[in-house]
Design an enzyme around this catalytic site. Structure first.
Site, PDB file in Angstrom:
ATOM      1  CB  SER A  57      -0.922   0.018   1.221  1.00  0.00           C
ATOM      2  OG  SER A  57      -0.174   0.109   2.416  1.00  0.00           O
ATOM      3  CB  THR A 115      -2.660   5.039   3.681  1.00  0.00           C
ATOM      4  OG1 THR A 115      -3.407   5.071   2.473  1.00  0.00           O
ATOM      5  CG2 THR A 115      -2.001   6.377   3.906  1.00  0.00           C
ATOM      6  CB  THR A 128      -0.958   6.057   0.310  1.00  0.00           C
ATOM      7  OG1 THR A 128      -1.781   4.931  -0.003  1.00  0.00           O
ATOM      8  CG2 THR A 128      -1.460   7.255  -0.486  1.00  0.00           C
ATOM      9  NE  ARG A 141      -8.469   7.624  -4.888  1.00  0.00           N
ATOM     10  CZ  ARG A 141      -7.942   7.380  -3.689  1.00  0.00           C
ATOM     11  NH1 ARG A 141      -6.659   7.180  -3.559  1.00  0.00           N
ATOM     12  NH2 ARG A 141      -8.702   7.347  -2.612  1.00  0.00           N
ATOM     13  CB  VAL A 142      -5.234  12.771  -6.110  1.00  0.00           C
ATOM     14  CG1 VAL A 142      -4.575  13.317  -4.854  1.00  0.00           C
ATOM     15  CG2 VAL A 142      -4.277  12.858  -7.300  1.00  0.00           C
ATOM     16  N   GLY A 143      -5.977  10.622  -3.607  1.00  0.00           N
ATOM     17  CA  GLY A 143      -6.735  10.445  -2.369  1.00  0.00           C
ATOM     18  C   GLY A 143      -6.483  11.572  -1.378  1.00  0.00           C
ATOM     19  CG  ASP A 144      -6.936  10.547   2.737  1.00  0.00           C
ATOM     20  OD1 ASP A 144      -6.612   9.630   1.948  1.00  0.00           O
ATOM     21  OD2 ASP A 144      -6.901  10.412   3.970  1.00  0.00           O
ATOM     22  CB  THR A 201      -5.227   4.838   6.987  1.00  0.00           C
ATOM     23  OG1 THR A 201      -5.812   4.430   8.232  1.00  0.00           O
ATOM     24  CG2 THR A 201      -3.778   5.223   7.219  1.00  0.00           C
ATOM     25  N   GLY A 202      -7.549   4.773   5.004  1.00  0.00           N
ATOM     26  CA  GLY A 202      -8.869   4.289   4.582  1.00  0.00           C
ATOM     27  C   GLY A 202      -9.283   4.958   3.286  1.00  0.00           C
ATOM     28  N   GLY A 232      -9.841   7.627   1.081  1.00  0.00           N
ATOM     29  CA  GLY A 232      -9.491   9.039   1.090  1.00  0.00           C
ATOM     30  C   GLY A 232     -10.628   9.938   0.651  1.00  0.00           C
TER      31      GLY A 232
HETATM   32  N1  GLY Z   1      -6.257   7.032   2.286  1.00  0.00           N
HETATM   33  C1  GLY Z   1      -5.494   6.770   1.164  1.00  0.00           C
HETATM   34  C2  GLY Z   1      -6.231   6.911  -0.102  1.00  0.00           C
HETATM   35  O1  GLY Z   1      -7.462   6.924  -0.128  1.00  0.00           O
HETATM   36  O2  GLY Z   1      -5.598   6.988  -1.120  1.00  0.00           O
END
Ligand code: GLY
Length: 302
Positions: free
Chosen positions: A43, A160, A178, A188-191, A211-212, A214
């Site tokens: 991850s 993450t 991550t 795609r971009v997460g949090d 984490t989780g 985003g």
């Molecule tokens: N929390 C990491 C993501 O959603 O990419």
């Protein structure tokens, strides 16, 4: 130091920095780099799972609670330590967040170490997932529309790493790294690289990181919410629970899992989650090794 469970492997290294009198920022970076190098962690960093087309795109960010300066990269490909690149963004550019080709160009300009991020093990997991969708690397690369395939990755494994630290001077810092949503839509971009969503810190009040999924933390501004709650007098346990409950309160049944760790300047800390079984790691200066603890499970919706 407090981290997501997979961050435990990095905490002894971060703690060595703190024991020598180093800064919280140096400690979170040192700990995160150990995880970015951990090939068995699919991850984060090298060995991370790729996007649906088989390319590993990394997101990372950090924040210095003393100055509240921050740096971040997203959709970065080909570099061994995205957390170092995020730190260099903070130190050498008038910007906070660099994306994709621009982030890679900047990493090259700074002389950061390049790396093939897709390991044979991660490639095999990707191929296996494609087979389950009736696809091959060749067929997926020819597809005009990837959206339908990406919807089917919601249940895929994910992770993450985040790391929080408190140093001798009383300053806090936070770092997140991550490979993001496994088999995500390219770009795609997460949090994790979004300051206020994936992490936030302020030495006056404390630090928090998520984490989780985003998508939830971005919509709810979860890390910043937790630090704002600390600023309002909440304990880390209350701040963690309330921040998760507010994310739970968002509409949407597809993306449901979110975890948080919170650390206050007095050394108290907490972890909360929407989902049972997600542990977090803690290491204090007197511990010989990190300890994994259960997080509070929060079902409430605020
Ligand atoms: N929390 C990491 C993501 O959603 O990419």
């Amino acid at each position: 130091m407090v981290a997501s469970g997979n961050g435990a492997v990095g905490l002894p290294t971060g703690m060595r920095v703190l024991r020598r009198g180093g800064s919280a920022l140096d400690a979170v970076v040192a700990a995160t780099k150990i995880v970015e190098d951990n090939l068995s962690d699919h991850s984060v960093g090298t060995g991370g799972l790729p996007n649906v087309l088989g390319e590993v795109e990394l997101d990372a960010s950090l924040m210095d609670g003393r100055s509240r300066h921050a740096g971040a990269v997203c959709a970065l490909t080909g570099y061994r330590y995205p957390i170092d690149v995020a730190r260099l963004v903070m130190q050498r550019l008038p910007h906070v967040l660099m994306a994709g080709d621009g982030a890679a160009r900047f990493a090259r300009e700074c002389g950061c170490e390049e790396r093939e991020l897709l390991t044979p093990a991660a490639r095999e997991l990707w191929r296996k997932r494609l087979r389950a969708f009736g696809e091959t690397p060749e067929s997926i690369s020819r597809k005009r529309s990837l959206a339908r395939t990406v919807w089917r990755t919601i249940g895929a494994e994910r992770g993450t790493v985040n790391v929080l630290a408190l140093d001798r001077r009383g300053d806090v810092a936070s770092a997140v790294s991550t490979s993001g949503w496994a088999y995500k839509y390219p770009g795609r971009v997460g949090d994790s690289p979004i300051i206020g969503a994936g992490n936030y810190c302020d030495s006056r009040y404390g630090a928090a990181a998520c984490t989780g999924f985003g998508e939830l933390a971005i919509r709810a501004g979860t890390a910043r919410t937790a630090v704002d709650l600390l600023a309002g007098g909440a304990t880390p346990a209350d701040a963690a629970r309330t921040a998760i409950a507010r994310a739970n309160g968002l509409e949407g049944r597809h993306v449901t899992r979110l975890n948080i760790v919170v650390l206050a300047p007095d050394g108290t800390y907490a972890g909360a989650t929407t989902f049972r079984g997600v542990r977090y790691a803690v290491m204090t200066a007197t511990m010989r090794r990190p300890r994994l603890s259960a997080r509070a499970v929060v079902r409430a919706k605020l």
